[in-house]
Design a protein around this motif. Structure first.
Motif, PDB file in Angstrom:
ATOM      1  N   ILE A 105       0.865  -1.183   0.000  1.00 36.00           N
ATOM      2  CA  ILE A 105       0.000   0.000   0.000  1.00 36.00           C
ATOM      3  C   ILE A 105       0.898   1.227   0.000  1.00 36.00           C
ATOM      4  O   ILE A 105       1.766   1.365   0.876  1.00 36.00           O
ATOM      5  CB  ILE A 105      -0.926   0.039   1.236  1.00 36.00           C
ATOM      6  N   MET A 106       0.693   2.129  -0.926  1.00 39.17           N
ATOM      7  CA  MET A 106       1.456   3.373  -0.979  1.00 39.17           C
ATOM      8  C   MET A 106       0.503   4.553  -0.912  1.00 39.17           C
ATOM      9  O   MET A 106      -0.475   4.626  -1.667  1.00 39.17           O
ATOM     10  CB  MET A 106       2.298   3.450  -2.257  1.00 39.17           C
ATOM     11  N   ILE A 107       0.784   5.484   0.003  1.00 43.71           N
ATOM     12  CA  ILE A 107      -0.005   6.704   0.158  1.00 43.71           C
ATOM     13  C   ILE A 107       0.938   7.878  -0.037  1.00 43.71           C
ATOM     14  O   ILE A 107       1.958   7.993   0.662  1.00 43.71           O
ATOM     15  CB  ILE A 107      -0.679   6.771   1.540  1.00 43.71           C
ATOM     16  N   ALA A 108       0.639   8.743  -0.981  1.00 48.04           N
ATOM     17  CA  ALA A 108       1.537   9.842  -1.339  1.00 48.04           C
ATOM     18  C   ALA A 108       0.778  11.162  -1.319  1.00 48.04           C
ATOM     19  O   ALA A 108      -0.338  11.246  -1.843  1.00 48.04           O
ATOM     20  CB  ALA A 108       2.151   9.595  -2.715  1.00 48.04           C
ATOM     21  N   GLY A 109       1.406  12.166  -0.732  1.00 53.89           N
ATOM     22  CA  GLY A 109       0.763  13.468  -0.681  1.00 53.89           C
ATOM     23  C   GLY A 109       1.329  14.315   0.441  1.00 53.89           C
ATOM     24  O   GLY A 109       2.496  14.202   0.809  1.00 53.89           O
ATOM     25  N   ALA A 160       4.882  14.170  -0.760  1.00 53.66           N
ATOM     26  CA  ALA A 160       4.758  14.707  -2.122  1.00 53.66           C
ATOM     27  C   ALA A 160       3.698  15.805  -2.095  1.00 53.66           C
ATOM     28  O   ALA A 160       2.545  15.582  -2.481  1.00 53.66           O
ATOM     29  CB  ALA A 160       4.367  13.595  -3.098  1.00 53.66           C
ATOM     30  N   PRO A 161       4.058  16.998  -1.644  1.00 56.98           N
ATOM     31  CA  PRO A 161       3.044  18.042  -1.410  1.00 56.98           C
ATOM     32  C   PRO A 161       2.490  18.713  -2.662  1.00 56.98           C
ATOM     33  O   PRO A 161       1.485  19.416  -2.583  1.00 56.98           O
ATOM     34  CB  PRO A 161       3.802  19.050  -0.546  1.00 56.98           C
ATOM     35  N   TYR A 162       3.152  18.509  -3.817  1.00 60.99           N
ATOM     36  CA  TYR A 162       2.674  19.096  -5.066  1.00 60.99           C
ATOM     37  C   TYR A 162       2.345  17.991  -6.069  1.00 60.99           C
ATOM     38  O   TYR A 162       2.930  16.898  -6.028  1.00 60.99           O
ATOM     39  CB  TYR A 162       3.721  20.031  -5.676  1.00 60.99           C
ATOM     40  N   LEU A 172      -2.547   2.366  -4.617  1.00 63.82           N
ATOM     41  CA  LEU A 172      -1.866   3.654  -4.645  1.00 63.82           C
ATOM     42  C   LEU A 172      -2.889   4.752  -4.370  1.00 63.82           C
ATOM     43  O   LEU A 172      -3.860   4.907  -5.115  1.00 63.82           O
ATOM     44  CB  LEU A 172      -1.201   3.876  -6.003  1.00 63.82           C
ATOM     45  N   ILE A 173      -2.658   5.489  -3.291  1.00 68.03           N
ATOM     46  CA  ILE A 173      -3.551   6.575  -2.901  1.00 68.03           C
ATOM     47  C   ILE A 173      -2.762   7.874  -2.973  1.00 68.03           C
ATOM     48  O   ILE A 173      -1.709   8.010  -2.341  1.00 68.03           O
ATOM     49  CB  ILE A 173      -4.092   6.375  -1.471  1.00 68.03           C
ATOM     50  N   MET A 174      -3.248   8.829  -3.752  1.00 66.58           N
ATOM     51  CA  MET A 174      -2.569  10.109  -3.919  1.00 66.58           C
ATOM     52  C   MET A 174      -3.535  11.236  -3.585  1.00 66.58           C
ATOM     53  O   MET A 174      -4.751  11.061  -3.596  1.00 66.58           O
ATOM     54  CB  MET A 174      -2.064  10.256  -5.362  1.00 66.58           C
ATOM     55  N   GLY A 175      -2.960  12.393  -3.309  1.00 60.72           N
ATOM     56  CA  GLY A 175      -3.809  13.550  -3.048  1.00 60.72           C
ATOM     57  C   GLY A 175      -2.985  14.781  -2.747  1.00 60.72           C
ATOM     58  O   GLY A 175      -2.040  14.725  -1.951  1.00 60.72           O
ATOM     59  N   ASP A 176      -3.319  15.881  -3.377  1.00 64.66           N
ATOM     60  CA  ASP A 176      -2.614  17.149  -3.183  1.00 64.66           C
ATOM     61  C   ASP A 176      -3.574  18.298  -3.458  1.00 64.66           C
ATOM     62  O   ASP A 176      -4.644  18.109  -4.033  1.00 64.66           O
ATOM     63  CB  ASP A 176      -1.413  17.257  -4.126  1.00 64.66           C
ATOM     64  N   GLY A 177      -3.121  19.480  -3.092  1.00 62.42           N
ATOM     65  CA  GLY A 177      -3.905  20.674  -3.369  1.00 62.42           C
ATOM     66  C   GLY A 177      -3.630  21.798  -2.389  1.00 62.42           C
ATOM     67  O   GLY A 177      -3.568  22.972  -2.764  1.00 62.42           O
TER      68      GLY A 177
END
Length: 361
Positions: free
Chosen positions: A132-136, A183-185, A206-211
């Motif tokens: 499981i990878m979570i990025a943001g 990964a803030p951007y 893979l869960i990503m999210g930014d803003g």
């Protein structure tokens, strides 16, 4: 997917055929008394839960149930302790908010799709063997903490390393590998996908999210849209668009598994509901307005990153946090554990739908 211990599409044909047969039978039964007498015993063999589970595994059922995942209700913790519907499986005494704000799926949605809070044992079983990878940004970090709460008996020992400022984190427990990537951007997320492609190694989920960082430090919605379009192009360069849409006409991820296609289950977590008056710096209060949040959300939805037009399923943190309310945040941006617990349960039930297994009962 390689790690998820859930079945594929074995009941799809049978479930569709069953519902077509029942629908036709109901209409023709009045004209054939002898057939009608046979139909009643057939129906009685199917319990309500059995019909619900079969419906949730059908193409239409999967699409509907995905759309209902965020249909939850909130209430204060002033109920009878025997009211099990509102019990939260993983409470943290370090998070006082969780003790007075509870949630559950609305009854109609739960009745249709069989949504259920997945306990620690079932979570470990579901995710065993998975990466499981979570990025943001910090919101993604809090989501990982909530997921660890569903796997570990205690998360106290992980907090110091997990919350090191602007750092990555990795842990492996119960044959489950979990990575957090700072990964803030959105451009950082695009670089991450390129790196995964270069290594030819992809997580199962893979869960990503930014803003938030873009809104605060760049404050340019057009640039944000361009970054999202770049991310979409990179994702499709690795996983061709036909891989996403050749199984279900709606484009939902529900029929895809890595064991069949090598495609991770991919999610996008949007920004939370921001409460501008209580944000903890003047710059945040000035820039992070509801108007700007709405504009960034419009750019996200027009980027075709999200399903059904794109590859990523939305984990709607904005809706969940807004439902919990102002009392669930102390700084207007980061919410109490109960909000991220709800997000994890949405994620787990989404994975159950994706791999066509109803929650255990």
């Amino acid at each position: 997917m390689a790690g998820l211990h859930l079945t594929r599409n074995r009941l799809l044909f049978f479930s569709v055929a069953l519902f077509i047969t029942l629908a036709v039978s109901v209409h023709v039964a009045p004209y054939f008394p002898s057939f009608s007498s046979l139909l009643i015993p057939l129906k009685s063999q199917w319990s309500i839960s059995g019909i619900r589970e079969t419906f949730a595994k059908s193409i239409g059922g999967q699409t509907l149930c995905v759309s209902l995942l965020h249909d939850i209700a909130w209430k204060d913790d002033n109920f009878n302790s025997e009211d099990e519907d509102y019990n939260v499986s993983n409470r943290s005494l370090s998070d006082p908010c969780v003790l007075n704000r509870l949630w559950l799926w609305n009854k109609n949605s739960s009745a249709i799709c069989g949504f259920q809070k997945v306990n620690r044992t079932d979570t470990s079983q579901l995710l065993r063997g998975s990466w499981i990878m979570i990025a943001g940004d910090s919101q993604a970090r809090l989501l990982l903490l909530a997921l660890l709460d569903h796997i570990l008996l205690s998360t106290e020992f992980v907090r110091e390393d997990l919350f090191k400022r602007h750092s990555d984190y990795s842990i492996q427990r119960h044959n489950i590998k979990l990575d957090f990537i700072w990964a803030p951007y959105v451009s950082n997320l695009t670089s991450l996908i390129v790196k995964l492609r270069h290594n030819r190694s992809y997580p199962d989920v893979l869960i990503m999210g930014d803003g938030l960082w873009d809104m605060l430090h760049v404050t340019n919605a057009s640039d944000y849209l361009e970054s999202l379009l770049d991310l979409q192009r990179v994702v499709y360069s690795i996983f061709p668009i036909s891989s996403y849409f050749n199984l279900l006409p709606s484009g939902t991820f529900a029929a895809r598994t890595a064991s069949n296609s090598g495609i991770p289950q991919m999610f996008w977590m949007n920004v939370p509901k921001l409460v501008s008056p209580i944000l903890n710096t003047a710059e945040k209060r000035e820039k992070l307005t509801n108007k700007l949040c709405k504009l960034y959300d419009e750019q996200l939805r027009s980027s075709k990153v999200l399903q059904p037009k794109g590859p990523l399923m939305l984990l709607n943190l904005n809706e969940i946090s807004n439902g919990c309310g102002v009392k669930c945040t102390s700084d207007g941006m980061h919410y109490c554990n109960v909000v991220y617990d709800a997000m994890v349960q949405v994620l787990l039930n989404a994975l159950l739908i994706a791999t066509e297994q109803a929650p255990s009962r």
